[in-house]
Design a protein around this motif. Structure first.
Motif, PDB file in Angstrom:
ATOM      1  N   GLU A  24     -25.407  -6.428  31.584  1.00 18.77           N
ATOM      2  CA  GLU A  24     -26.256  -5.497  30.849  1.00 18.77           C
ATOM      3  C   GLU A  24     -27.393  -6.266  30.171  1.00 18.77           C
ATOM      4  O   GLU A  24     -27.165  -7.258  29.492  1.00 18.77           O
ATOM      5  N   ILE A  25     -28.604  -5.777  30.382  1.00 12.24           N
ATOM      6  CA  ILE A  25     -29.799  -6.420  29.827  1.00 12.24           C
ATOM      7  C   ILE A  25     -30.253  -5.667  28.584  1.00 12.24           C
ATOM      8  O   ILE A  25     -30.454  -4.450  28.615  1.00 12.24           O
ATOM      9  N   HIS A  38     -23.693  -9.737  29.002  1.00 12.13           N
ATOM     10  CA  HIS A  38     -24.872  -9.229  28.312  1.00 12.13           C
ATOM     11  C   HIS A  38     -25.927 -10.337  28.233  1.00 12.13           C
ATOM     12  O   HIS A  38     -25.587 -11.506  28.035  1.00 12.13           O
ATOM     13  N   VAL A  39     -27.183  -9.956  28.376  1.00 13.93           N
ATOM     14  CA  VAL A  39     -28.304 -10.890  28.228  1.00 13.93           C
ATOM     15  C   VAL A  39     -29.349 -10.256  27.327  1.00 13.93           C
ATOM     16  O   VAL A  39     -29.744  -9.099  27.537  1.00 13.93           O
ATOM     17  N   ALA A  81     -34.511  -5.965  36.001  1.00 10.50           N
ATOM     18  CA  ALA A  81     -33.600  -5.400  35.012  1.00 10.50           C
ATOM     19  C   ALA A  81     -32.564  -4.504  35.682  1.00 10.50           C
ATOM     20  O   ALA A  81     -31.367  -4.555  35.365  1.00 10.50           O
ATOM     21  N   ALA A  82     -33.015  -3.670  36.630  1.00  5.48           N
ATOM     22  CA  ALA A  82     -32.090  -2.782  37.346  1.00  5.48           C
ATOM     23  C   ALA A  82     -31.117  -3.591  38.193  1.00  5.48           C
ATOM     24  O   ALA A  82     -29.926  -3.258  38.289  1.00  5.48           O
ATOM     25  N   PHE A  83     -31.606  -4.678  38.812  1.00  4.71           N
ATOM     26  CA  PHE A  83     -30.724  -5.522  39.627  1.00  4.71           C
ATOM     27  C   PHE A  83     -29.585  -6.099  38.796  1.00  4.71           C
ATOM     28  O   PHE A  83     -28.412  -6.025  39.189  1.00  4.71           O
ATOM     29  N   THR A 137     -20.254 -15.582  26.826  1.00  2.46           N
ATOM     30  CA  THR A 137     -20.102 -14.156  27.135  1.00  2.46           C
ATOM     31  C   THR A 137     -21.446 -13.439  27.100  1.00  2.46           C
ATOM     32  O   THR A 137     -21.578 -12.343  27.643  1.00  2.46           O
ATOM     33  N   PHE A 138     -22.435 -14.020  26.421  1.00  3.34           N
ATOM     34  CA  PHE A 138     -23.781 -13.453  26.452  1.00  3.34           C
ATOM     35  C   PHE A 138     -24.798 -14.573  26.351  1.00  3.34           C
ATOM     36  O   PHE A 138     -24.464 -15.696  25.947  1.00  3.34           O
ATOM     37  N   LEU A 139     -26.018 -14.268  26.739  1.00  4.35           N
ATOM     38  CA  LEU A 139     -27.074 -15.267  26.744  1.00  4.35           C
ATOM     39  C   LEU A 139     -28.351 -14.708  26.147  1.00  4.35           C
ATOM     40  O   LEU A 139     -28.628 -13.507  26.239  1.00  4.35           O
ATOM     41  N   LEU A 140     -29.115 -15.594  25.561  1.00  8.22           N
ATOM     42  CA  LEU A 140     -30.486 -15.337  25.137  1.00  8.22           C
ATOM     43  C   LEU A 140     -31.364 -15.985  26.192  1.00  8.22           C
ATOM     44  O   LEU A 140     -31.218 -17.180  26.474  1.00  8.22           O
TER      45      LEU A 140
END
Length: 615
Positions: free
Chosen positions: A385-386, A363-364, A376-378, A280-283
């Motif tokens: 979400e960054i 989320h990243v 980031a905007a892309f 669900t999220f990444l580093l």
């Protein structure tokens, strides 16, 4: 604020400080509070993922800790770990902490000289490696490492060997070691990459990690605590030898977030692991996000839909910027037409980008270097979400983080809750808080030697704070270029923009004590393979490619785009395209993929000289 400029920002803590216990208590606390909760997943040979509960992990941690005790390792002694990002890495880490030991990560790509220095300087008594190549490397150094008594290998049964050795050790032995370890005891020695000299051991305490992860978990509530029905999870593929990956591993266990490990970052391997694990999220570091974006565009180009992808990218960036403006009260948010356009391109482009990351990522956490405003905007417009951050090994990873629902694209956010950021008179970033390390390891003292000034750490990085307290990184103090015309140039913004181009692998900006700015540029293998195919130039040798007029024109456009960031005096006037990429193996990159500028300048001195010859 000084003269209308913000010079210092403090953010109150979101989590109380920890006054007792250590990181070694985390598995056992989890087992008591939520024994059936899934905290880890291991990939099986079949490709499926096997879940481990908090209770199961605690049992394994205790068994391995007993083995470490059985081998005669005493509290405070060092155990080195040299392996890729695997479940066994995290298991040994927590088992060592439970036994009162100090872990010392070593990158598996390290040279024999680096390995010898780290093992010798840290005084490691034991080392665990992944495979036979690492075993041979360290075995060849044993005569020079009088303190190294034990060497185990993961893929020949290191964990089973330790468990078997500890069978006769009572459980209470581990409990006693845990009870005797406090938050201000040393937890790990993480050696810096050594871009300018020998690596230095950063001494991080258990309290440093608690201050870091507890506040980060509370701040990033949507990431670690999942606000939907989908349980939070992440697949860790960055090196556990790096503080960034290590911090997230500790944070996931602390927050009881399902954690998986991916040892290979080869594109095909990583995409397969992401598809199977579905985090669900990444580093991630910007390179990975750039890779996903560039791969998406290359695929679209092969299908004859490059212009459609580019339109979708422009819409996503506009959407992301509109979302940011609304959250800061400076705009109304996306309008009806922009929402409709984004909805139209979601199944065609954005869903494919999300699918490349596993399909569920929302989320990243991005760090290591600036991501850049456009990318980031892309990603924000594409539905991801960054959370961008900035930090050092010395600050236990993140020192600043983008606050949820308050992004400011192009910045690295606010100070970690419970900490402060100050800008010195010369623009250097200073850090303060419970996450700041206790100092650099001094082998002669057998302890850390403090380097802070009244608790403030001088980072060597340059930055500025805006009126709302957001930090922007502007360069590296030691890397500032001063031309013969007296112009000061920070190379990082130019290099970061160039590296975001699909054809560019690495870039080093040059110009110190020279009349103008130039650059050495290498080609990114995947991007180059795609370019060759599209332009039917598969037969050209590397030496021919770097002289190809069409390729040089494409790189020149990338340089022109980067030059838009700076004035004419700071712009790249000439560049040399190199036939081979910089790498860790060639000695031109550190294990954390930072440039070794002195090594590059030495090995490519003729190419650099050619950039300043009269045409």
């Amino acid at each position: 604020m000084v003269g209308g400029t913000v010079r210092e920002v403090y953010v109150p803590p979101l989590a109380p400080p920890v006054h007792s216990g250590s990181l070694g208590d985390i598995p056992f606390t989890n087992a008591i509070e939520a024994p059936a909760e899934i905290v880890l997943s291991r990939k099986q040979p079949s490709g499926n993922w096997h879940d481990l509960t908090a209770a199961e992990f605690a049992v394994q941690v205790r068994a391995v800790a007993k083995g470490l005790i059985a081998y005669g390792l005493h509290p405070g002694e060092r155990v080195a770990i040299m392996a890729r990002t695997t479940y066994e890495w995290t298991l040994i880490d927590f088992a060592a902490w439970a036994a009162g030991l100090v872990t010392v990560p070593i990158y598996p790509t390290s040279s024999a000289r680096q390995v010898q220095w780290i093992l010798d300087d840290s005084g490691a008594r034991a080392c665990v490696v992944e495979n036979v190549d690492e075993t041979r490397l360290i075995s060849g150094l044993r005569t020079q490492l009088s303190g190294l008594d034990h060497l185990w290998q993961f893929n020949t049964g290191a964990v089973s060997q330790l468990v078997a050795a500890g069978r006769d050790v009572p459980d209470t032995a581990v409990d006693e070691r845990r009870a005797a370890t406090g938050p201000y005891d040393l937890a790990t020695l993480i050696y810096t990459s050594g871009t300018t000299g020998r690596p230095k051991g950063c001494a991080l305490t258990h309290a440093n990690f608690f201050a870091e992860v507890d506040n980060a978990v509370e701040l990033l509530h949507p990431v670690f605590k999942s606000v939907s029905e989908e349980p939070a999870s992440t697949l860790l593929f960055l090196p556990l030898s790096h503080v960034f990956g290590r911090m997230v591993a500790v944070g996931c266990l602390r927050a009881r977030v399902r954690l998986g490990h991916a040892p290979s970052i080869r594109t095909d391997d990583l995409l397969a692991d992401l598809a199977g694990f579905r985090p669900t999220f990444l580093l991630a570091i910007p390179y990975v996000l750039e890779k996903v974006y560039n791969t998406g565009r290359a695929t679209a180009e092969k299908m004859g839909r490059a212009s459609s992808f580019d339109r979708a990218a422009r819409i996503a960036r506009s959407y992301g910027e509109a979302i940011e403006a609304k959250e800061h009260g400076t705009g109304a948010g996306p309008g009806v037409a922009l929402k409709a356009a984004r909805k139209f391109y979601d199944p065609l482009v954005y869903r494919r980008i999300r699918a490349a990351l596993g399909g569920k990522v929302r989320h990243v956490l991005s760090g290591g270097s600036p991501l850049g405003h456009r990318l980031a905007a892309f990603y924000t417009g594409a539905g991801i979400e960054i959370f961008e951050g900035y930090g050092l090994t010395e600050s236990t990873a993140a020192a600043t983080i983008t606050p949820p629902l308050r992004p400011r694209i192009g910045t690295v956010g606010w100070p970690l809750p419970g900490s402060a950021v100050r800008i010195a008179d010369d623009g250097e970033i200073l850090l303060y808080g419970g996450h700041i390390f206790s100092g650099y390891w001094d082998a002669a003292l057998g302890a850390a030697r403090p380097v802070t000034d009244q608790g403030w750490l001088a980072t060597g990085d340059l930055g500025s704070l805006d009126a709302d307290g957001y930090l922007t990184i502007t360069g590296r103090k030691k890397e500032i270029i001063v031309t013969t015309g007296g112009k000061n140039v920070a190379p990082a913004p130019l290099e970061d923009r160039l590296r975001s181009h699909p054809l560019v692998g690495q870039c080093m900006v040059i110009g110190d004590n020279r009349p103008y700015i130039t650059a050495l540029i290498t080609l990114e293998p995947d991007g180059l393979a795609h370019w060759r195919q599209m332009h039917k130039k598969q037969d050209l040798l590397p030496q021919q490619l770097v002289r190809d007029e069409l390729l040089l024109a494409d790189i020149q456009r990338a340089v022109d785009d980067a030059n838009e960031l700076v004035s004419r005096a700071e712009s790249i006037r000439r560049f040399a395209l190199l036939p081979a990429d910089f790498s860790v193996e060639t000695g031109h990159l550190t294990p954390s993929l930072k440039l070794r500028r002195a090594a590059v300048a030495r090995d490519f001195s003729e190419d650099i000289a050619g950039l300043y010859e009269s045409r």
